[in-house]
Scaffold this motif. Sequence first.
Motif, short mmCIF file in Angstrom:
data_model
loop_
_atom_site.label_atom_id
_atom_site.label_comp_id
_atom_site.label_asym_id
_atom_site.label_seq_id
_atom_site.Cartn_x
_atom_site.Cartn_y
_atom_site.Cartn_z
N ASP A 84 6.97 -5.93 14.24
CA ASP A 84 6.52 -5.77 12.84
C ASP A 84 5.14 -5.15 12.74
O ASP A 84 4.79 -4.57 11.71
N VAL A 85 4.35 -5.26 13.81
CA VAL A 85 3.00 -4.67 13.78
C VAL A 85 2.80 -3.60 14.86
O VAL A 85 1.69 -3.08 15.00
N THR A 86 3.85 -3.28 15.59
CA THR A 86 3.70 -2.21 16.60
C THR A 86 4.53 -0.98 16.28
O THR A 86 4.36 0.05 16.93
N LYS A 117 -6.20 6.98 20.85
CA LYS A 117 -5.59 5.75 20.32
C LYS A 117 -6.17 5.43 18.94
O LYS A 117 -5.44 5.10 18.00
N GLN A 118 -7.49 5.54 18.85
CA GLN A 118 -8.13 5.22 17.57
C GLN A 118 -7.68 6.20 16.48
O GLN A 118 -7.43 5.81 15.33
N ALA A 119 -7.55 7.46 16.85
CA ALA A 119 -7.12 8.47 15.88
C ALA A 119 -5.69 8.16 15.38
O ALA A 119 -5.39 8.29 14.19
N LEU A 120 -4.84 7.74 16.30
CA LEU A 120 -3.49 7.35 15.92
C LEU A 120 -3.51 6.18 14.95
O LEU A 120 -2.81 6.17 13.94
N LEU A 121 -4.32 5.18 15.31
CA LEU A 121 -4.40 3.98 14.46
C LEU A 121 -4.93 4.35 13.07
O LEU A 121 -4.41 3.87 12.05
N ASP A 122 -5.91 5.23 13.03
CA ASP A 122 -6.44 5.67 11.74
C ASP A 122 -5.33 6.27 10.88
O ASP A 122 -5.19 5.97 9.70
N LYS A 123 -4.54 7.13 11.50
CA LYS A 123 -3.43 7.76 10.79
C LYS A 123 -2.45 6.72 10.25
O LYS A 123 -2.01 6.79 9.11
N VAL A 124 -2.09 5.80 11.12
CA VAL A 124 -1.10 4.79 10.72
C VAL A 124 -1.64 3.96 9.56
O VAL A 124 -0.94 3.71 8.57
N LEU A 125 -2.89 3.54 9.66
CA LEU A 125 -3.47 2.71 8.59
C LEU A 125 -3.58 3.49 7.29
O LEU A 125 -3.51 2.90 6.20
N ALA A 126 -3.73 4.80 7.42
CA ALA A 126 -3.79 5.63 6.21
C ALA A 126 -2.40 6.02 5.73
O ALA A 126 -2.26 6.72 4.72
N GLY A 127 -1.38 5.61 6.45
CA GLY A 127 -0.01 5.97 6.07
C GLY A 127 0.26 7.46 6.20
O GLY A 127 1.15 8.00 5.57
N SER A 147 7.25 3.07 12.25
CA SER A 147 8.34 3.64 11.46
C SER A 147 8.85 2.63 10.44
O SER A 147 9.65 2.96 9.58
N ARG A 148 8.37 1.40 10.51
CA ARG A 148 8.72 0.43 9.46
C ARG A 148 7.94 0.71 8.19
O ARG A 148 6.72 0.87 8.24
N PRO A 149 8.62 0.72 7.07
CA PRO A 149 7.91 1.05 5.81
C PRO A 149 6.73 0.12 5.53
O PRO A 149 5.71 0.55 4.98
N ALA A 150 6.85 -1.13 5.95
CA ALA A 150 5.81 -2.10 5.58
C ALA A 150 4.65 -2.12 6.56
O ALA A 150 3.80 -3.02 6.50
N ILE A 151 4.55 -1.14 7.45
CA ILE A 151 3.60 -1.26 8.56
C ILE A 151 2.16 -1.48 8.11
O ILE A 151 1.43 -2.31 8.67
#
Lengths: 471, 471, 471
Positions: B199-201, B265-275, B204-208
């Motif tokens: 659920d947090v990794t 890794k941080q850049a990826l996380l930034d993207k994910v958090l920004a949707g 691709s889950r809409p609710a991420i």
Amino acid sequence: MTQSAHLHPDRLFPASEPSRGVARELYPAVRDLPIVSPHGHTDPSWFADNQRFSDPAALFLTPDHYVLRLLRSRGLSYDDLGVPRKDGKPVADGRAAWRLFAANYHLFAGTPSKLWVDHSLQFVFGINDELSPVTADAIYDTIAQKLATPELLPRAILDRSNVEVIATTEFALDPLLHHQKMAADGYIGRVRTTYRPDDVTDPSRPAIVDNLKRFAELTGEDVATWAGLINAHRKRREVFRSFGAVATDHGVPSAMTADLPLVEKQALLDKVLAGRHDAADAELFRAQMMTEMALLSVEDGMVMQMHAGSRRNTDPLLMAERGTDLGADIPGTTDYVNGLRALLGRCGNEPNLRLIMFVLDETTYARELAPMAGYWPSLMIGPPWWFHDSPQGIRRYLDQVVETAGFYNLAGFNDDTRALLSIPARHDVWRREVCGFLGRWVGEHRLSRSSAEEIAKHLSYQAAKDAYRIK
Amino acid sequence: MTQSAHLHPDRLFPASEPSRGVARELYPAVRDLPIVSPHGHTDPSWFADNQRFSDPAALFLTPDHYVLRLLRSRGLSYDDLGVPRKDGKPVADGRAAWRLFAANYHLFAGTPSKLWVDHSLQFVFGINDELSPVTADAIYDTIAQKLATPELLPRAILDRSNVEVIATTEFALDPLLHHQKMAADGYIGRVRTTYRPDDVTDPSRPAIVDNLKRFAELTGEDVATWAGLINAHRKRREVFRSFGAVATDHGVPSAMTADLPLVEKQALLDKVLAGRHDAADAELFRAQMMTEMALLSVEDGMVMQMHAGSRRNTDPLLMAERGTDLGADIPGTTDYVNGLRALLGRCGNEPNLRLIMFVLDETTYARELAPMAGYWPSLMIGPPWWFHDSPQGIRRYLDQVVETAGFYNLAGFNDDTRALLSIPARHDVWRREVCGFLGRWVGEHRLSRSSAEEIAKHLSYQAAKDAYRIK
Amino acid sequence: MTQSAHLHPDRLFPASEPSRGVARELYPAVRDLPIVSPHGHTDPSWFADNQRFSDPAALFLTPDHYVLRLLRSRGLSYDDLGVPRKDGKPVADGRAAWRLFAANYHLFAGTPSKLWVDHSLQFVFGINDELSPVTADAIYDTIAQKLATPELLPRAILDRSNVEVIATTEFALDPLLHHQKMAADGYIGRVRTTYRPDDVTDPSRPAIVDNLKRFAELTGEDVATWAGLINAHRKRREVFRSFGAVATDHGVPSAMTADLPLVEKQALLDKVLAGRHDAADAELFRAQMMTEMALLSVEDGMVMQMHAGSRRNTDPLLMAERGTDLGADIPGTTDYVNGLRALLGRCGNEPNLRLIMFVLDETTYARELAPMAGYWPSLMIGPPWWFHDSPQGIRRYLDQVVETAGFYNLAGFNDDTRALLSIPARHDVWRREVCGFLGRWVGEHRLSRSSAEEIAKHLSYQAAKDAYRIK
């Protein structure tokens, strides 16, 4: 002294008790069931004209790419085996080719081809000697002599083989002349055509533009519009049905399907008609046509068959010298889950859709096809196909599909052959293997005897009739 | 007269001597060993609340996607089988659904589902008749009646099944309320949770984004930094361990792992958090998280499980009408060698890492997984999974892994089930198949009798405890 | 009391009658046939110098990556197993390593390694006790003592093993000093080299530019032109033939081949010589070189072997600490149909070409290789290789190739080993499995007894001589 080729009555059954005993007891109830052959490639002119076959080589050798290819693989030339050339240069005559076949018959040890040939020699021609250099001429003469008798005319062969119904396969543009003749005879029903529209669905064929033009003429539809193209199929399927067709068939390199918006479909069609399509366009067009065929099946109830995964004509020399279907088609990997996603997503739950998948990539049996057939109401698994229509092939198939798909999502057996005499031999191998498989499972107490009896009969006869909706 | 469903005492053993005799002699020593069930999907509320099950259909039918999917594949509707709809429209009641199940029970011939259901009916409910239209109501009534008795309460079922330890599976955000209740009861240890942070990794889950926000709240960590995100996992894993967790579990479409520099890794996380992540970003994030989980396992000793290769929710209609886990997940190909390269290259030789791989693509058994498990100290092969948790599936598995990985790189058995009553049935199938396999090998003089005895016991019990580090 | 390791005379034969009886009767006629070993990795210095082996660990343990890797997988360190380090730090001595091996010998239950080690211990050293912590020292001493005797010198081992001919494998740049010594001795013919030009055909090797420079010096050719490069190979192949070589060998990650126009070939070569090639260039260069090698085989009749599909050195730590060939090479998928298309299209029908394919991806047996070998006159299927050179591996191989390729497109057996003493053990496993396979088929009446006798002998001896054109 020549070696006897008498086929053992227990052949292919498990070697050991108690499984052998169960197989032996199951077999008599299925051995003589009528043959239902809903997919194959016999020549409709045989049944329309009912003329005698010319000679033994033309019956057993030159039309059988299984036999030819193995001989070629050991260095024998297709010229010496009597396979016609495009340039018309002479090739060996029937008897010379037959002698070469006989001299190399030991190469077939362990192959299904040997099972089929031995079966025909023994049960059709009453020949009990093994084919060999010593027996070659005598066997040739015996066959040639019998071919001149009425009981070896094509329709008599169907009778003696107890063939209840057999389907041939014709392209969309085929004029169906032989079937028209059979219709006049009242022979349609026993022989049926099958709608195989690859000639107008596969833009990788050089003649595609011409073919589509002829398709338009034949159907009176404007195939330059997507709706017209689909309507042409709709009409042509109806014509095929009037000649007994219960099914369509699609030979495709992959299982890819698509479900595009109309504007993209029309754009693709425009490209194809203008001859401006590339390989990716061709694949996408074909993929979209699979979904269209499924939608037409929802309308008209024709059973849709997909034969996916063959890489055709891998030997350019053979292709240049002699053409197609002579042994150089080789299977490749196939992705059914992603491939069928568009089609199944569109109409996979439609009660009227029946989609039978034939597999060349055995890795998909347990991983993809059995799970899919065990879920989708529209999907059934066709019998082991081509190189896998063999004792071990059938074992691997049943081993890998039954537990997940059950026995009742299988489409029974197809012989898929051009070799008329091999039909009873092939069905016999299937029935023996089914009995052997069930015998092993009963022997391991995984299946009751009464279930095994019912399943043996189902897979030998009724499954094919049910799967193909043959009344 | 109804047919008897009595299970044969020799079921699944080799049919012929001498292998059958060896299997028969090996089996009694493993038959009654306690059940260790370190991976599964039973509902923790059952064990926390210990309430009776409502009715036979709710026990055997509606939670069992193996059963439902096969019935659907033969044209039965999920409405008629009583599967709840998202729109709340009525579906069949328990007894009506049960009758439909019974009327179609012959479809299950040859499937593991039938083995499991028959086993439960006979050994839990003392029912000796085969399920059929004739017996449907009587069997329904018998089950319903027994369900009202104390010996069929969930904890009593664990007792009578001799379950020593069973793991449930909870997402990272799960509040673990049922496990808290069990902790208060002193029941943790027998029942354990498993940390499944999909659920947090899995971006691709809409609710991420929401999920990560809740993850931050739950752990008090700033998950907007990579270090904070990892620390949140570190803390949450500790919480799970306090409820008995010995393992983590990861459901992933592929086996891809990554080992990126921190800045990426941080850049990826930034993207994910920004949707703002696309599918490739999601895959890469998940791939990186696998390596992070492995590194945390090096720290804390939790056993890492990867369940790779399922293509989820392939039927959009089912998904829209009823949701997930109802039979439309289909396996696909998996590349373990390239997929695991980054993770193993980073920490594959760490003595504290234990990675258990579950396989849906059987082609990888002999080609990839057995060679990898036979090399890497950290890697073990999980038991045959999902569609392959069946007699033939177990045979293919042992056939293909043992010679290269040996017996001692296998993780024993997992039942991986939502169906509580099938647990002893599934372990029994595994134990019988292990005895049968060893019986064949002893019969071929490939293994001594004393080795076989030791291995049978190991694979039935100790292997799972060792693999999961259960003390 | 220690357990006896006596090998049972019926080991590996089918467990049940009648198949067991047939296998038992077939075996004596093949058991003592000379060993033909046309592909392997024994050290030519052994046969050139005929010096005694140092100690038991150096014979059985440290050169055998099958044994080492399984011990590593259970957590044993290569230091403790006496595997040399690049940094020269000390590792365990022979006896200590041997004790560790013995203490963990139970891990090998069910593996081919155990079959091979037990066979050597019993038949070479007359040791009838099972290796274990109890017997470790006594067995070590017995071996060490025998190694000092003349009958365990390398050439004596060839004699007692009845090795008629054995091939080693040398790179193109190898000076062949040991073979020169053997030529002086008249020992060439019994021992032969094999031309393995990976050192000058694979641009992914860091030393490729240097290697090509040395290749030019060695052959006197200007390898900066494509014609010169091919001519260098032509000359070097001739030198190898003068040391008995009948074959070339190519270790390649994929089966990719290419057939480019000269201008593109030269451009590729220019890039490689300038060190400006990327991974795709390297793959294409190697792919083109495969076709060039095939064309040279058409000229000079050397048999071409392709060993495709291994992903080498997957553990960077092992590579850094100790180098290659120590257990971290793992198979991957291979596409033979598309891969070989260019080569076969160019010269697949040439009578003088003989191409033997070795397979690590078993899914290609029935799907690709058997159909291809059953068509192309140039193509044969090599024996099961590497991890698949095992009883189950051989069964899967025969199961999947024979029906489509026949028995006579198989290249017999190769032991492919670095472990001299395992050679007779490996050939014995092959011969037993062949007899078992044929016994099963005779038991099922699929093959006559006389065919089985002929095929057993063919596959045990003559097939390898024929395939490799050894006179």
